[in-house]
Design an enzyme around this catalytic site. Structure first.
Site, PDB file in Angstrom:
ATOM      1  N   ASP A  52       0.796  -0.997   0.218  1.00 45.70           N
ATOM      2  CA  ASP A  52      -0.002  -0.096   0.348  1.00 45.70           C
ATOM      3  C   ASP A  52       1.032   1.406  -0.069  1.00 45.70           C
ATOM      4  OD1 ASP A  52      -2.183   1.380   0.644  1.00 45.70           O
ATOM      5  OD2 ASP A  52      -1.378   1.170   2.525  1.00 45.70           O
ATOM      6  N   ASP A  82      -0.214   5.150   0.933  1.00 47.47           N
ATOM      7  CA  ASP A  82      -0.417   5.825   2.500  1.00 47.47           C
ATOM      8  C   ASP A  82      -0.320   5.236   3.160  1.00 47.47           C
ATOM      9  OD1 ASP A  82      -1.305   8.138   0.429  1.00 47.47           O
ATOM     10  OD2 ASP A  82      -2.319   6.989  -0.621  1.00 47.47           O
ATOM     11  N   THR A  87      -2.563   1.194  -4.465  1.00 45.49           N
ATOM     12  CA  THR A  87      -3.405   2.224  -3.612  1.00 45.49           C
ATOM     13  C   THR A  87      -4.133   2.591  -4.122  1.00 45.49           C
ATOM     14  OG1 THR A  87      -2.760   4.647  -3.104  1.00 45.49           O
ATOM     15  CG2 THR A  87      -1.536   3.508  -5.458  1.00 45.49           C
ATOM     16  N   SER A  88      -4.749   2.900  -3.093  1.00 42.04           N
ATOM     17  CA  SER A  88      -6.402   3.958  -3.238  1.00 42.04           C
ATOM     18  C   SER A  88      -6.364   4.951  -4.142  1.00 42.04           C
ATOM     19  CB  SER A  88      -7.104   4.105  -2.075  1.00 42.04           C
ATOM     20  OG  SER A  88      -7.857   3.015  -1.741  1.00 42.04           O
ATOM     21  N   LYS A 125     -10.588  -0.658  -2.788  1.00 43.64           N
ATOM     22  CA  LYS A 125     -10.677  -1.178  -1.003  1.00 43.64           C
ATOM     23  C   LYS A 125     -11.799  -0.569  -1.131  1.00 43.64           C
ATOM     24  CE  LYS A 125      -5.557  -0.126  -1.729  1.00 43.64           C
ATOM     25  NZ  LYS A 125      -3.998  -0.607  -0.717  1.00 43.64           N
ATOM     26  N   ASP A 155      -1.732  -0.434   6.116  1.00 48.53           N
ATOM     27  CA  ASP A 155      -2.039   0.265   7.363  1.00 48.53           C
ATOM     28  C   ASP A 155      -3.236   0.872   7.803  1.00 48.53           C
ATOM     29  OD1 ASP A 155      -2.428   4.158   6.748  1.00 48.53           O
ATOM     30  OD2 ASP A 155      -2.268   2.286   5.530  1.00 48.53           O
TER      31      ASP A 155
END
Length: 225
Positions: free
Chosen positions: A12, A14, A113-114, A145, A170
Site C-alpha cells: 500500500d 498512503d 493504492t486507493s 479497497k 496500514d
C-alpha cells in the site's frame, strides 16, 4: 523457518510507505474551509484507506451538504494534494529500507493504492517508479479497497498466485482488501488503530522487517499440514 521468499510483495502507499495521510488531512481540512465548514476528526479518520468516492460522500455528510457537487471538490482536492506531494513525501519508519531490501532480493513488487494515477505519478518521484513492477491505482479498478479486486489485479499482472504474496497495509480498508484477496497480510497502523484479526500480523513499524521475516508470514498463514 523457511528460506523461500514470497512470490511478490504488495505495498500500500498512503500511510504504509510514506506519511501522505497527513497531507490528505491538510488538504481535506482546507477544502472544508473552502466549502464553508469544518471537517470533524471522526470524519477524517473514517476516510483513511477509502476510495475518493467514499471519502467525498463522508465529506459531504460531515459538512451537512449532501447535495454538494462532487466533481469540483475532487478537482480542487486533487490539485492541492498534488502541490503538497510535489513538495516531497516523508518515508514511514523502515519503509524505504524494506522496499530496497525486497528489490535487492529479486522479489517482484507491486504498489496497490486507493489514490488516483495522476497523484501516484507524483508520489513515485519519491518512491521510485523503478522500485515497482506493477502499479495498481484506485481509479484503475472497478471495485476499490476494501474489495479484494486491487490485490487480485496486482497478483494477476505479476503472474503470481495471490496466496504466495505478502501485502503490507496500514488501514482497516486495506487490510480487508488484502485479506479477502488471499494474501498474507502485515499490518502497520499509522492514522488508525487496528484490531487484531486472525491471519493478520501486526507490527508498530516496518523497522527491522526484511524479506526473511516476510517469508515467515507465509508459513504462519499456511494451513496446517
Amino acid at each position: 523457518m523457511t528460506s523461500a521468499y514470497p512470490a511478490a510483495v504488495l505495498f500500500d502507499m498512503d500511510g504504509t510507505l510514506v506519511d501522505s495521510e497527513r497531507i490528505w488531512g491538510i488538504a481535506l481540512a482546507e477544502l472544508a474551509v473552502h466549502a464553508g465548514g469544518v471537517l470533524s476528526d471522526p470524519a477524517r479518520l473514517a476516510m483513511v484507506g477509502t476510495s475518493m468516492a467514499t471519502s467525498m460522500q463522508i465529506f459531504r455528510d460531515d459538512l451537512g451538504q449532501p447535495g454538494r457537487p462532487e466533481e469540483p471538490d475532487v478537482r480542487w482536492l486533487s490539485a492541492r494534494v498534488r502541490e503538497l506531494f510535489a513538495e516531497g513525501l516523508v518515508w514511514r519508519p523502515g519503509a524505504m529500507e524494506l522496499l530496497l531490501a525486497v528489490r535487492d532480493a529479486g522479489i517482484p513488487t507491486a504498489l496497490v493504492t486507493s489514490t488516483g494515477r495522476s497523484l501516484v505519478e507524483v508520489a513515485l518521484k519519491t518512491l521510485g517508479a523503478e522500485n515497482f513492477d506493477v502499479v495498481v491505482c484506485g481509479d484503475e479498478v472497478k471495485r476499490p479497497k476494501p474489495d479484494p479486486e486491487p490485490y487480485v489485479t496486482a497478483a494477476a499482472l505479476l503472474g503470481v498466485p495471490i496466496t504466495a504474496c505478502v501485502a503490507i497495509e496500514d488501514s482497516p480498508s486495506g487490510v480487508a482488501s488484502a485479506s479477502a484477496a488471499g494474501a498474507a497480510v502485515l499490518a502497520v497502523p499509522a492514522e488508525l488503530e487496528l484490531a487484531p484479526v486472525d491471519g493478520v500480523h501486526l507490527r508498530d513499524t516496518l523497522t527491522g522487517v526484511d524479506p526473511a521475516f516476510l517469508a515467515t508470514l507465509l508459513t504462519a498463514s499456511s494451513p496446517a499440514s
